[in-house]
Write a protein that holds these residues in place. Sequence first.
Motif, mmCIF file in Angstrom:
data_model
loop_
_atom_site.group_PDB
_atom_site.id
_atom_site.type_symbol
_atom_site.label_atom_id
_atom_site.label_comp_id
_atom_site.label_asym_id
_atom_site.label_seq_id
_atom_site.Cartn_x
_atom_site.Cartn_y
_atom_site.Cartn_z
ATOM 1 N N VAL A 38 0.840 -1.187 0.000
ATOM 2 C CA VAL A 38 0.000 0.000 0.000
ATOM 3 C C VAL A 38 0.884 1.248 0.000
ATOM 4 N N GLU A 39 0.566 2.199 -0.875
ATOM 5 C CA GLU A 39 1.355 3.426 -0.949
ATOM 6 C C GLU A 39 0.778 4.475 0.007
ATOM 7 N N PRO A 40 1.609 5.089 0.841
ATOM 8 C CA PRO A 40 1.089 6.134 1.743
ATOM 9 C C PRO A 40 0.469 7.276 0.952
ATOM 10 N N THR A 41 -0.627 7.787 1.467
ATOM 11 C CA THR A 41 -1.299 8.900 0.769
ATOM 12 C C THR A 41 -1.049 10.241 1.443
ATOM 13 N N VAL A 42 -0.518 10.224 2.669
ATOM 14 C CA VAL A 42 -0.166 11.452 3.361
ATOM 15 C C VAL A 42 1.220 11.284 3.959
#
Length: 219
Positions: free
Chosen positions: A213-217
């Motif tokens: 999962v890629e961090p969004t913040v």
Amino acid sequence: MHAQVVLFDGFDPLDVIAPYEVLEAAGTATEGLLTVELVSAEGPREVPSGLASVSLRATAALDPARADLVVVPGALGRLPDDDEPTDDSIPVILARTLETALPTLLGEALDRPGLTVATVCGGSLVLAMAGLIEGRPATTHHLGLDLLGATGAVAVDARVVDDGDLVTGSSVTSGLDLALHLVERELGPRVAHAVEKLIAHERRGVVWRPTGVEPTVGV
């Protein structure tokens, strides 16, 4: 498994010795499942490092046809600054490798299925300046991240970046972490743990991979 650690004029000795010792210890711990040697693009020769009083002997030529792992160090010299580059500055030393057979051999290594190319510190810049890792995630010393990104590679500010057949380490001491990661990946955690205990070094940082999962913040 056979590893070749590359030497070139002006290499950083610690970039070479740290991973070499880890890989050699792993070979000893497995009674020869891993072998390692020092090589150069030119073949057997005494290779001067970036320390005037230190050289190492390459005992063979870099040969992607018989290697399973190739480790490329960075250079030792003057740090880049705003002044005109000098012959003993790190970028100039690294750029001189492009005038040798090394980039061609490293290109063959990256093209060979089943072979992993690993770098320590500025070693990734050798690949990047040769146009061999465009679009691929990689790391290098924090002072060289902008240059790495300017070549078309995807610069990642992490201690070790694992992109499959390309594994890169950030700064000089990351050679220990990179080599231990490779030992664990290729020979398993028990061998890596045994070597880690032997050299009394606990690995630092997360090994960055282009997965999950890629961090969004920002955190």
